[in-house]
Design a protein around this motif. Sequence first.
Motif, PDB file in Angstrom:
ATOM      1  N   ALA A  76       0.984  -0.865   0.144  1.00  0.00           N
ATOM      2  CA  ALA A  76       0.426  -0.038   0.205  1.00  0.00           C
ATOM      3  C   ALA A  76       0.734   1.357  -0.020  1.00  0.00           C
ATOM      4  CB  ALA A  76      -0.739   0.099   1.184  1.00  0.00           C
ATOM      5  N   GLN A  77       1.981   1.231   0.735  1.00  0.00           N
ATOM      6  CA  GLN A  77       2.812   2.290   0.971  1.00  0.00           C
ATOM      7  C   GLN A  77       3.226   2.866  -0.500  1.00  0.00           C
ATOM      8  OE1 GLN A  77       3.564   4.443   3.272  1.00  0.00           O
ATOM      9  NE2 GLN A  77       4.173   5.712   1.559  1.00  0.00           N
ATOM     10  N   GLU A  78       3.381   1.902  -1.474  1.00  0.00           N
ATOM     11  CA  GLU A  78       4.563   2.236  -2.689  1.00  0.00           C
ATOM     12  C   GLU A  78       3.065   2.732  -3.652  1.00  0.00           C
ATOM     13  OE1 GLU A  78       8.639  -0.927  -2.652  1.00  0.00           O
ATOM     14  OE2 GLU A  78       6.118  -1.278  -3.777  1.00  0.00           O
ATOM     15  N   ALA A  83       0.979   8.334  -5.460  1.00  0.00           N
ATOM     16  CA  ALA A  83       0.818   9.103  -5.551  1.00  0.00           C
ATOM     17  C   ALA A  83       1.329  10.608  -5.140  1.00  0.00           C
ATOM     18  CB  ALA A  83      -0.679   8.978  -4.682  1.00  0.00           C
ATOM     19  N   ALA A  84       1.951  10.451  -4.645  1.00  0.00           N
ATOM     20  CA  ALA A  84       3.240  11.955  -3.627  1.00  0.00           C
ATOM     21  C   ALA A  84       3.574  12.348  -5.467  1.00  0.00           C
ATOM     22  CB  ALA A  84       3.182  11.852  -3.506  1.00  0.00           C
ATOM     23  N   ALA A  85       4.225  11.227  -6.479  1.00  0.00           N
ATOM     24  CA  ALA A  85       4.827  12.018  -7.732  1.00  0.00           C
ATOM     25  C   ALA A  85       3.514  12.464  -8.176  1.00  0.00           C
ATOM     26  CB  ALA A  85       5.226  10.877  -7.554  1.00  0.00           C
ATOM     27  N   PHE A  86       2.828  11.636  -8.487  1.00  0.00           N
ATOM     28  CA  PHE A  86       1.650  12.393  -9.727  1.00  0.00           C
ATOM     29  C   PHE A  86       1.597  13.867  -8.843  1.00  0.00           C
ATOM     30  CE2 PHE A  86       0.766   7.686 -10.143  1.00  0.00           C
ATOM     31  CZ  PHE A  86       1.518   7.216 -10.815  1.00  0.00           C
ATOM     32  N   ARG A  87       1.164  13.818  -7.770  1.00  0.00           N
ATOM     33  CA  ARG A  87       0.247  15.387  -7.454  1.00  0.00           C
ATOM     34  C   ARG A  87       1.889  16.292  -7.792  1.00  0.00           C
ATOM     35  NH1 ARG A  87      -1.060  12.631  -2.608  1.00  0.00           N
ATOM     36  NH2 ARG A  87      -3.264  11.913  -3.745  1.00  0.00           N
ATOM     37  N   LEU A  88       2.473  16.299  -7.073  1.00  0.00           N
ATOM     38  CA  LEU A  88       4.205  16.963  -6.977  1.00  0.00           C
ATOM     39  C   LEU A  88       3.125  17.089  -8.916  1.00  0.00           C
ATOM     40  CD1 LEU A  88       6.790  17.543  -5.538  1.00  0.00           C
ATOM     41  CD2 LEU A  88       6.974  18.084  -7.360  1.00  0.00           C
ATOM     42  N   TRP A  89       3.909  16.770  -9.511  1.00  0.00           N
ATOM     43  CA  TRP A  89       3.570  16.771 -11.612  1.00  0.00           C
ATOM     44  C   TRP A  89       2.660  18.014 -11.687  1.00  0.00           C
ATOM     45  CZ3 TRP A  89       6.637  13.455 -15.385  1.00  0.00           C
ATOM     46  CH2 TRP A  89       7.836  13.423 -15.402  1.00  0.00           C
ATOM     47  N   SER A  90       1.702  17.168 -11.391  1.00  0.00           N
ATOM     48  CA  SER A  90       0.312  18.476 -11.550  1.00  0.00           C
ATOM     49  C   SER A  90       0.077  19.661 -10.959  1.00  0.00           C
ATOM     50  CB  SER A  90      -1.264  17.291 -10.849  1.00  0.00           C
ATOM     51  OG  SER A  90      -0.843  15.635 -11.734  1.00  0.00           O
ATOM     52  N   ASP A  91       0.484  19.483  -9.527  1.00  0.00           N
ATOM     53  CA  ASP A  91       0.597  20.808  -8.507  1.00  0.00           C
ATOM     54  C   ASP A  91       1.239  21.449  -9.346  1.00  0.00           C
ATOM     55  OD1 ASP A  91      -1.616  19.670  -7.567  1.00  0.00           O
ATOM     56  OD2 ASP A  91      -0.455  19.585  -5.557  1.00  0.00           O
ATOM     57  N   ARG A  92       2.545  21.549  -9.733  1.00  0.00           N
ATOM     58  CA  ARG A  92       3.602  22.476 -10.656  1.00  0.00           C
ATOM     59  C   ARG A  92       2.737  22.894 -11.604  1.00  0.00           C
ATOM     60  NH1 ARG A  92       9.535  21.629  -8.566  1.00  0.00           N
ATOM     61  NH2 ARG A  92       8.838  21.504  -6.003  1.00  0.00           N
ATOM     62  N   LEU A 337     -12.801   9.936  -4.134  1.00  0.00           N
ATOM     63  CA  LEU A 337     -12.607   8.270  -5.158  1.00  0.00           C
ATOM     64  C   LEU A 337     -11.115   8.018  -4.954  1.00  0.00           C
ATOM     65  CD1 LEU A 337     -15.257   9.243  -7.634  1.00  0.00           C
ATOM     66  CD2 LEU A 337     -15.566   7.783  -5.857  1.00  0.00           C
ATOM     67  N   ILE A 338     -10.314   9.177  -4.917  1.00  0.00           N
ATOM     68  CA  ILE A 338      -8.872   8.413  -4.591  1.00  0.00           C
ATOM     69  C   ILE A 338      -8.575   7.795  -3.064  1.00  0.00           C
ATOM     70  CG2 ILE A 338      -6.365   9.345  -4.377  1.00  0.00           C
ATOM     71  CD1 ILE A 338      -7.802  11.487  -6.769  1.00  0.00           C
ATOM     72  N   ILE A 339      -8.568   8.580  -2.407  1.00  0.00           N
ATOM     73  CA  ILE A 339      -8.555   8.141  -1.305  1.00  0.00           C
ATOM     74  C   ILE A 339      -8.897   6.717  -0.773  1.00  0.00           C
ATOM     75  CG2 ILE A 339      -9.142   8.239   1.436  1.00  0.00           C
ATOM     76  CD1 ILE A 339      -8.815  11.651   0.951  1.00  0.00           C
ATOM     77  N   ALA A 340     -10.768   6.580  -1.240  1.00  0.00           N
ATOM     78  CA  ALA A 340     -10.757   4.828  -1.339  1.00  0.00           C
ATOM     79  C   ALA A 340     -10.286   3.862  -2.021  1.00  0.00           C
ATOM     80  CB  ALA A 340     -12.292   5.304  -2.190  1.00  0.00           C
ATOM     81  N   SER A 341      -9.813   4.509  -3.496  1.00  0.00           N
ATOM     82  CA  SER A 341      -9.204   3.646  -3.999  1.00  0.00           C
ATOM     83  C   SER A 341      -7.570   2.968  -3.591  1.00  0.00           C
ATOM     84  CB  SER A 341      -8.834   4.473  -4.996  1.00  0.00           C
ATOM     85  OG  SER A 341      -7.136   5.206  -5.163  1.00  0.00           O
ATOM     86  N   GLU A 342      -7.148   4.093  -2.817  1.00  0.00           N
ATOM     87  CA  GLU A 342      -5.896   4.120  -2.160  1.00  0.00           C
ATOM     88  C   GLU A 342      -6.269   3.011  -0.911  1.00  0.00           C
ATOM     89  OE1 GLU A 342      -3.778   7.621  -1.643  1.00  0.00           O
ATOM     90  OE2 GLU A 342      -3.933   8.197  -3.763  1.00  0.00           O
ATOM     91  N   ALA A 343      -7.057   3.314  -0.359  1.00  0.00           N
ATOM     92  CA  ALA A 343      -7.201   2.228   0.670  1.00  0.00           C
ATOM     93  C   ALA A 343      -7.853   1.041   0.626  1.00  0.00           C
ATOM     94  CB  ALA A 343      -8.708   3.517   1.648  1.00  0.00           C
ATOM     95  N   GLN A 344      -8.443   0.816  -0.466  1.00  0.00           N
ATOM     96  CA  GLN A 344      -9.375  -0.389  -1.014  1.00  0.00           C
ATOM     97  C   GLN A 344      -8.308  -0.805  -1.977  1.00  0.00           C
ATOM     98  OE1 GLN A 344     -13.311  -1.126  -1.932  1.00  0.00           O
ATOM     99  NE2 GLN A 344     -14.555   0.156   0.457  1.00  0.00           N
ATOM    100  N   ALA A 345      -6.903  -0.453  -2.318  1.00  0.00           N
ATOM    101  CA  ALA A 345      -6.275  -1.027  -2.820  1.00  0.00           C
ATOM    102  C   ALA A 345      -5.540  -2.570  -2.196  1.00  0.00           C
ATOM    103  CB  ALA A 345      -4.756  -0.590  -2.859  1.00  0.00           C
ATOM    104  N   THR A 346      -5.366  -3.874  -3.773  1.00  0.00           N
ATOM    105  CA  THR A 346      -5.423  -5.467  -2.792  1.00  0.00           C
ATOM    106  C   THR A 346      -4.380  -5.434  -3.992  1.00  0.00           C
ATOM    107  OG1 THR A 346      -7.572  -5.365  -4.188  1.00  0.00           O
ATOM    108  CG2 THR A 346      -8.059  -5.264  -1.967  1.00  0.00           C
ATOM    109  N   PRO A 347      -3.827  -6.810  -3.719  1.00  0.00           N
ATOM    110  CA  PRO A 347      -3.039  -6.882  -4.425  1.00  0.00           C
ATOM    111  C   PRO A 347      -3.414  -8.235  -5.143  1.00  0.00           C
ATOM    112  CG  PRO A 347      -2.514  -8.243  -1.892  1.00  0.00           C
ATOM    113  CD  PRO A 347      -3.558  -6.778  -2.226  1.00  0.00           C
ATOM    114  N   ASP A 348      -2.676  -8.363  -6.352  1.00  0.00           N
ATOM    115  CA  ASP A 348      -3.461  -8.819  -7.650  1.00  0.00           C
ATOM    116  C   ASP A 348      -3.007 -10.323  -7.312  1.00  0.00           C
ATOM    117  OD1 ASP A 348      -1.371  -8.504  -9.101  1.00  0.00           O
ATOM    118  OD2 ASP A 348      -1.675  -7.718 -11.054  1.00  0.00           O
TER     119      ASP A 348
END
Length: 476
Positions: A76-78, A83-92, A337-348
């Motif tokens: 989950a951490q990865e 997400a943090a990387a995407f957010r940084l480029w997007s916010d810039r 929805l982003i938070i939910a998608s990350e909170a409910q992430a599961t391994p395939d």
Amino acid sequence: MSRGQAYLQRLNDERNVWLDGERVRVTEHPAFRGTLQTIESLFNLVDDADTRETVAYWDEQTNGYVHQAFQVPRNAQEISNRAAAFRLWSDRTYGVMSRLSDYARSRLTGWYATRDAMAVYDPAYGGKIATYYDEAKRKDAFLTIVQRDPQINRALPVGEDEDAMLRIIRTNTEGVVLRGAKMVATAAPYADDIIAYPIQRIPGHRPELGHMVIVATGSPGLHMVCRESFATSDSDTAHPLSSQYDEMDAVLFFDDVFVPWERVLLHNNPEAVWQIRCNVASSSLAYHQSVIRLHSKLEFITAITSSIAKEIGVDSFLNVQEQLGEMVSQMHTIEGLIIASEAQATPDVHGNWLPAFKYIETARNLGTRYYPRAVEILKTIAAGGLIQIPSGKLEFEGSISPMMNKYLGGVTMQAPEKIRLFQLAWELTGSPLGARHDLYERFYAGDPVRNRASQYVQYDKDRLYARVEPWLHSKG
Ligand SMILES: Cc1cc2nc3c(=O)[nH]c(=O)nc-3n(C[C@H](O)[C@H](O)[C@H](O)COP(=O)(O)OP(=O)(O)OC[C@H]3O[C@@H](n4cnc5c(N)ncnc54)[C@H](O)[C@@H]3O)c2cc1C
């Protein structure tokens, strides 16, 4: 040499980029200057000590820092790190640049991470995609993806319009030769490679249309025909978005383009290509980036609209507050929805952790309506002010300067500031760049009508029917 400079240097090849009827060099033409400067600065964040740990991860395979979009999340951490990387480029880039290659890199990462499942369709695919994934990581490649064939006659069944579809016309021991066209390829003129495959299901009797290829943008015979440029000069303060963030869109002509076998990931294999198109890992990772970027853009347009409402003194009116509240709800919904998608992430089954696709897909589908609605609200609130922006920069220097200051100020802002706010609003929503963005948000992920319908078609409806069932029988 910095990462950004290395990227720019790679663009100095013999690529065929056509703009205004001429073949142009993207590193020299003013239409690309601001955009390329922006990408260069974003690429350099991977090596900047302040941002490196957010944008990148240490990669054992390549023994170096690599952008997070290449990270195969194993916990989950990865996913949060991505997400943090995407957010940084997007916010810039205020969510205005969406094809910075992190979307295509994420798709590639998803296909690579699930390559074992493709062995039943083509045993060579796994090795080829692993090799390319490694190459792209090492090079920090700028990638883009193109799927659609040109709009000639959509009424014809798939495969019946010979000229419309990208197809393999010859093969030899070295590779394949492609002929046809593709649309829309955002960022292709300044990409390293283009990943091309069909979006629609190819019928089994037309195997030559069922391919997935990685095409170097400098390939002889590949012509990238740009739309009109919306870019303005980098000193243009009236058009700050167009001068920095105009992502070019192009239609691609393949005039017998050679692709070596190692870059022909799938060949004569419609079923395998369909599996690629429907690959949940790839979609989940890529649209995770898209909806984070969308959230950034919704924040930006809400910020501009709220500032305008405040500055023209309409923010206390109930109808205006109701519309601004709708914009805030949009932001919260996508964020939730982003938070939910990350909170409910599961391994395939391969052990890859994936954001829950149902929430990612919902956010993506809502976005096609949210953004055009946000533009509508901005225009409704800013109203005539959007078209009262003085055309030049000199008005403040001439004889009418006192009147400019007297009549064009706002509730708290002086005239120059308020004019810049309205210029920003107009550029985002009323300029050619703004019109392109409205279209982009509606269509970038494919036909929104069919995407929404597909969400219904794929849904487990038996669960729903079961909810009604008990009411259908009399209890007597
Ligand atoms: C600014 C912009 C940038 C883009 N960038 C990229 C990119 O980088 N890479 C990429 O791959 N794609 C990109 N897209 C393209 C996007 O994939 C397509 O626009 C999208 O898939 C829709 O296809 P189309 O434009 O060919 O529309 P069409 O499929 O031609 O649809 C036109 C209209 O007809 C309707 N229609 C068409 N066929 C059917 C049917 N069979 N049944 C019912 N209704 C139908 C549609 O609902 C729509 O209203 C971009 C699009 C835009 C606008």
